[in-house]
Each structure stands twice: as C-alpha cells, then as structure tokens.
Design a protein around this motif. Structure first.
Motif, PDB file in Angstrom:
ATOM      1  N   MET A   1      37.886  45.184  46.289  1.00 19.89           N
ATOM      2  CA  MET A   1      38.993  45.025  45.382  1.00 19.89           C
ATOM      3  C   MET A   1      39.610  43.524  45.610  1.00 19.89           C
ATOM      4  N   GLY A   2      39.981  42.842  44.568  1.00 22.82           N
ATOM      5  CA  GLY A   2      40.501  41.469  44.945  1.00 22.82           C
ATOM      6  C   GLY A   2      41.824  41.580  44.940  1.00 22.82           C
ATOM      7  N   ALA A   3      42.821  40.481  45.108  1.00 22.65           N
ATOM      8  CA  ALA A   3      44.191  40.298  44.874  1.00 22.65           C
ATOM      9  C   ALA A   3      44.333  39.078  44.069  1.00 22.65           C
ATOM     10  N   SER A   4      45.583  39.327  43.159  1.00 21.67           N
ATOM     11  CA  SER A   4      45.860  38.346  42.177  1.00 21.67           C
ATOM     12  C   SER A   4      47.456  38.124  42.216  1.00 21.67           C
ATOM     13  N   GLN A   5      47.658  36.704  42.097  1.00 17.82           N
ATOM     14  CA  GLN A   5      49.134  36.416  42.096  1.00 17.82           C
ATOM     15  C   GLN A   5      49.633  36.333  40.565  1.00 17.82           C
ATOM     16  N   LYS A   6      48.628  36.232  39.633  1.00 16.60           N
ATOM     17  CA  LYS A   6      48.914  36.319  38.360  1.00 16.60           C
ATOM     18  C   LYS A   6      48.864  37.645  37.616  1.00 16.60           C
ATOM     19  N   PHE A   7      49.878  37.868  36.877  1.00 14.35           N
ATOM     20  CA  PHE A   7      49.945  39.095  36.039  1.00 14.35           C
ATOM     21  C   PHE A   7      48.764  39.526  35.249  1.00 14.35           C
ATOM     22  N   ASP A   8      48.399  38.506  34.433  1.00 15.74           N
ATOM     23  CA  ASP A   8      47.452  38.732  33.589  1.00 15.74           C
ATOM     24  C   ASP A   8      46.000  39.116  34.263  1.00 15.74           C
ATOM     25  N   SER A   9      45.816  38.420  35.489  1.00 12.30           N
ATOM     26  CA  SER A   9      44.685  38.715  36.356  1.00 12.30           C
ATOM     27  C   SER A   9      44.849  40.049  36.910  1.00 12.30           C
ATOM     28  N   ALA A  10      45.799  40.401  37.453  1.00  7.98           N
ATOM     29  CA  ALA A  10      46.059  41.754  37.973  1.00  7.98           C
ATOM     30  C   ALA A  10      45.743  42.906  36.728  1.00  7.98           C
ATOM     31  N   LEU A  11      46.275  42.756  35.520  1.00 11.11           N
ATOM     32  CA  LEU A  11      46.097  43.516  34.435  1.00 11.11           C
ATOM     33  C   LEU A  11      44.673  43.694  34.483  1.00 11.11           C
ATOM     34  N   GLY A  12      44.014  42.614  34.246  1.00 12.80           N
ATOM     35  CA  GLY A  12      42.588  42.643  34.033  1.00 12.80           C
ATOM     36  C   GLY A  12      41.747  43.233  35.000  1.00 12.80           C
ATOM     37  N   MET A  13      42.094  42.958  36.392  1.00 13.45           N
ATOM     38  CA  MET A  13      41.334  43.969  37.200  1.00 13.45           C
ATOM     39  C   MET A  13      41.581  45.240  37.323  1.00 13.45           C
ATOM     40  N   ALA A  14      43.029  45.614  36.687  1.00 15.11           N
ATOM     41  CA  ALA A  14      43.628  47.081  36.687  1.00 15.11           C
ATOM     42  C   ALA A  14      42.321  47.635  35.687  1.00 15.11           C
ATOM     43  N   ALA A  15      42.368  47.149  34.497  1.00 18.82           N
ATOM     44  CA  ALA A  15      41.346  47.483  33.426  1.00 18.82           C
ATOM     45  C   ALA A  15      40.237  47.717  33.696  1.00 18.82           C
ATOM     46  N   ALA A  16      39.449  46.786  34.569  1.00 13.49           N
ATOM     47  CA  ALA A  16      38.273  46.891  34.994  1.00 13.49           C
ATOM     48  C   ALA A  16      38.007  48.132  35.943  1.00 13.49           C
ATOM     49  N   THR A  17      39.108  48.303  36.807  1.00 11.52           N
ATOM     50  CA  THR A  17      38.935  49.485  37.758  1.00 11.52           C
ATOM     51  C   THR A  17      39.007  50.788  37.048  1.00 11.52           C
ATOM     52  N   THR A  18      39.671  50.912  36.306  1.00 14.85           N
ATOM     53  CA  THR A  18      39.952  52.047  35.261  1.00 14.85           C
ATOM     54  C   THR A  18      38.821  52.474  34.592  1.00 14.85           C
ATOM     55  N   PHE A  19      38.222  51.201  33.795  1.00 17.34           N
ATOM     56  CA  PHE A  19      36.946  51.288  33.260  1.00 17.34           C
ATOM     57  C   PHE A  19      35.832  52.125  34.140  1.00 17.34           C
ATOM     58  N   VAL A  20      35.733  51.221  35.071  1.00 12.73           N
ATOM     59  CA  VAL A  20      34.658  51.695  36.222  1.00 12.73           C
ATOM     60  C   VAL A  20      34.731  53.090  36.734  1.00 12.73           C
ATOM     61  N   VAL A  63      30.485  41.588  32.151  1.00 12.29           N
ATOM     62  CA  VAL A  63      31.539  41.594  30.673  1.00 12.29           C
ATOM     63  C   VAL A  63      32.552  40.716  31.156  1.00 12.29           C
ATOM     64  N   ILE A  64      33.373  40.853  32.190  1.00  9.65           N
ATOM     65  CA  ILE A  64      34.419  40.092  32.575  1.00  9.65           C
ATOM     66  C   ILE A  64      34.014  38.622  32.589  1.00  9.65           C
ATOM     67  N   ARG A  65      32.795  38.328  33.118  1.00  4.14           N
ATOM     68  CA  ARG A  65      32.282  36.672  33.181  1.00  4.14           C
ATOM     69  C   ARG A  65      32.066  36.286  31.664  1.00  4.14           C
ATOM     70  N   VAL A  66      31.621  37.094  30.924  1.00  3.81           N
ATOM     71  CA  VAL A  66      31.403  36.708  29.491  1.00  3.81           C
ATOM     72  C   VAL A  66      32.550  36.636  28.517  1.00  3.81           C
ATOM     73  N   THR A  67      33.446  37.364  28.839  1.00  2.27           N
ATOM     74  CA  THR A  67      34.408  37.475  27.729  1.00  2.27           C
ATOM     75  C   THR A  67      35.691  36.542  28.222  1.00  2.27           C
ATOM     76  N   GLN A  68      35.939  36.275  29.797  1.00  2.00           N
ATOM     77  CA  GLN A  68      36.997  35.377  30.314  1.00  2.00           C
ATOM     78  C   GLN A  68      36.652  34.024  30.745  1.00  2.00           C
ATOM     79  N   PRO A  69      37.456  33.175  30.169  1.00  5.21           N
ATOM     80  CA  PRO A  69      37.361  31.702  30.261  1.00  5.21           C
ATOM     81  C   PRO A  69      37.686  31.537  31.844  1.00  5.21           C
ATOM     82  N   LEU A  70      37.130  30.425  32.689  1.00  5.55           N
ATOM     83  CA  LEU A  70      37.243  30.199  33.958  1.00  5.55           C
ATOM     84  C   LEU A  70      38.608  29.434  34.269  1.00  5.55           C
TER      85      LEU A  70
END
Length: 70
Positions: A1-20, A63-70
């Motif tokens: 699991m990664g760590a993030s300082q940005k709320f948007d990134s953390a929310l995305g990781m939480a959604a991905a974890t819940t999805f998986v 899916v994250i790489r395709v839908t999220q810009p760098l």
C-alpha cells in the motif's frame, strides 16, 4: 500500500482498495464453492486466492493508469 499527502490521491487509493477487496472476496467465494470444493481441490485454495487477488490488483492498477492523468 502506498501513502499520499494529497486528499484526492488518498481517496483514489481507498476506492481502489475497497474495489479489490470486494471483488476478491466475491470471486474467492465463487471459485471456492463452485470449483474447488466440488472437484475436491481444496488443497489449491491458498494458491488460487493469491492468484485472484494479484489479478484484481493488476486490473485495478491498469484502470487507474488509464483513467488518471499523471
């Protein structure tokens, strides 16, 4: 699991974890009850669960790489 300082990134990781976790639980249940147990292949349970989880993590990453810009 990664760590993030940005709320948007953390929310995305939480959604991905819940999805998986949700899909892995459902897929593991189905595979266990409809393939492994009827064919007496319960000794493969751990390996199959690892493969299911690893596949879903790779799919979520794709899916994250395709839908999220760098």
């Amino acid at each position: 699991m990664g760590a993030s300082q940005k709320f948007d990134s953390a929310l995305g990781m939480a959604a991905a974890t819940t999805f998986v976790l949700t899909l892995a639980s459902a897929a593991s249940y189905l595979v266990d009850h409809y393939l492994l147990q009827p064919f007496d292949l319960t000794y493969l349970r751990i390996i199959v669960f690892i493969v299911i989880i690893a596949s879903l993590v790779q799919f979520a990453e794709l899916v994250i790489r395709v839908t999220q810009p760098l």
